[in-house]
Motif scaffolding. Structure first.
Motif, short mmCIF file in Angstrom:
data_model
loop_
_atom_site.label_atom_id
_atom_site.label_comp_id
_atom_site.label_asym_id
_atom_site.label_seq_id
_atom_site.Cartn_x
_atom_site.Cartn_y
_atom_site.Cartn_z
N ARG A 4 2.70 7.28 2.67
CA ARG A 4 3.05 5.90 3.00
C ARG A 4 1.78 5.09 3.22
O ARG A 4 0.84 5.56 3.87
CB ARG A 4 3.89 5.86 4.30
CG ARG A 4 5.30 6.36 4.16
CD ARG A 4 5.97 6.51 5.52
NE ARG A 4 5.62 5.42 6.43
CZ ARG A 4 6.29 4.24 6.50
NH1 ARG A 4 7.32 4.05 5.72
NH2 ARG A 4 5.92 3.32 7.36
N TYR A 6 0.32 0.90 4.05
CA TYR A 6 0.54 -0.52 4.35
C TYR A 6 -0.17 -1.36 3.30
O TYR A 6 -1.34 -1.13 2.98
CB TYR A 6 0.00 -0.84 5.74
CG TYR A 6 0.02 -2.31 6.08
CD1 TYR A 6 1.22 -2.99 6.24
CD2 TYR A 6 -1.18 -3.01 6.25
CE1 TYR A 6 1.24 -4.33 6.56
CE2 TYR A 6 -1.17 -4.36 6.58
CZ TYR A 6 0.05 -5.02 6.73
OH TYR A 6 0.06 -6.35 7.03
N PHE A 41 4.79 -0.45 2.45
CA PHE A 41 5.49 -1.42 3.31
C PHE A 41 4.52 -2.55 3.62
O PHE A 41 3.31 -2.36 3.65
CB PHE A 41 6.02 -0.76 4.59
CG PHE A 41 4.96 -0.24 5.52
CD1 PHE A 41 4.56 -0.97 6.62
CD2 PHE A 41 4.35 1.00 5.29
CE1 PHE A 41 3.58 -0.48 7.49
CE2 PHE A 41 3.37 1.48 6.16
CZ PHE A 41 2.99 0.75 7.26
N GLU A 47 10.97 -0.79 3.10
CA GLU A 47 9.86 -0.13 2.43
C GLU A 47 10.15 -0.03 0.94
O GLU A 47 11.31 -0.11 0.50
CB GLU A 47 9.60 1.25 3.04
CG GLU A 47 10.78 2.20 2.95
CD GLU A 47 10.57 3.46 3.79
OE1 GLU A 47 9.76 3.43 4.73
OE2 GLU A 47 11.24 4.47 3.50
N GLU A 71 14.99 0.05 8.55
CA GLU A 71 14.10 -0.32 9.64
C GLU A 71 14.12 0.79 10.68
O GLU A 71 15.15 1.41 10.91
CB GLU A 71 14.52 -1.65 10.28
CG GLU A 71 14.44 -2.84 9.34
CD GLU A 71 13.02 -3.24 8.97
OE1 GLU A 71 12.07 -2.67 9.55
OE2 GLU A 71 12.86 -4.11 8.10
N ASN A 143 8.07 0.29 9.64
CA ASN A 143 7.84 -0.66 8.56
C ASN A 143 7.44 -2.03 9.08
O ASN A 143 7.27 -2.96 8.28
CB ASN A 143 9.09 -0.78 7.69
CG ASN A 143 9.35 0.49 6.90
OD1 ASN A 143 8.43 1.16 6.47
ND2 ASN A 143 10.62 0.83 6.73
#
Length: 244
Positions: A4, A6, A41, A47, A71, A143
């Motif tokens: 994951r 950002y 995200f 996401e 969420e 997220n």
């Protein structure tokens, strides 16, 4: 679970885009390859699944293939205002607060604060702490990125607050004799109302600072007879407030 990252970018299904520098660097470190999937995200809701289409020497290209509106936020928004602990303890506090669901973090300088920041040094520290929050959210599945606000003095921050409202309780961690337990204060607050929690640095807030906070609508609360460290006490409160 896919990796994951950002990405502070507009994201939509079908978009082809280059990853931000930080995310691209981590994709390279993980030795991911074209056709591998990652999760992105942008703190604007849910996401996104993305497929790597190109790995350059320093850039990574992806295409967005799906969106999941999931969420993972706490049921109650808790805004932490923290008298900054010294050394690396603030890093740890921001990391754990992000994992536990804090809605925001405001670093404060109080009378007993050891850590004093201003100007460019303060800006660099805030950027560093925001990066700590990003990494924590990538790891824990959040997220929504909790903002780390600018460093302020306690007096300036209190003066800038809007009028207090029963719909958004303000709590002050205090060692004063006779202070009500946090659990008792929670029982009287609307659920799941947002809460602002003010906690002092090493040595706590002074009597005058607590009085000033109470004039701005803060209600003193206690975690019991034990005296917790400056980086431990707000996290203990956060657990009680967000994991009810």
């Amino acid at each position: 679970m896919t990796a994951r990252f950002y990405a502070d970018l507009p994201l939509a299904i079908g978009d082809a885009l280059g990853l931000p520098e930080r995310a691209a660097r981590h994709v390279q470190v993980l030795r991911l390859q074209p056709e591998d999937s990652i999760t992105l995200f942008n703190s604007r809701g849910g996401e996104f699944e993305a497929r790597i289409t190109r790995m350059g020497r320093s850039d990574v290209q992806v295409v967005i293939t799906a969106h999941d509106p999931i969420e993972r936020e706490a049921g109650r928004a808790v805004h932490l205002a923290i008298g900054m602990p010294a050394n690396e303890r603030m890093d740890w506090l921001v990391e754990k607060a992000s994992e536990l669901g804090a809605a925001s973090v405001t670093p404060l300088m109080a009378e007993r604060s050891v850590l004093r920041l201003k100007g460019e040094r303060a800006d660099k520290k805030v950027a560093h702490w925001q990066g700590v929050a990003v990494a924590a959210c990538e790891q824990c599945g959040r997220n929504r990125l909790p903002p780390v606000h600018e460093v302020a003095t306690l007096g300036d921050w209190l003066a800038a607050l809007p009028p207090a409202s029963p719909a958004a309780p303000r709590l002050l961690l205090s060692l004063r004799a006779g202070t009500q337990p946090l659990a008792s204060a929670l029982a009287l607050s609307p659920a799941p109302s947002p809460i602002t929690l003010l906690s002092g640095p090493e040595g706590g807030l002074s009597r005058a600072e607590e009085d000033a906070a109470m004039l701005r609508g803060f209600v003193p609360v206690s975690l019991g007879d034990r005296v917790l460290r400056a980086e431990t006490a707000p996290l203990a409160c956060l657990v009680l407030l967000t994991l009810e």
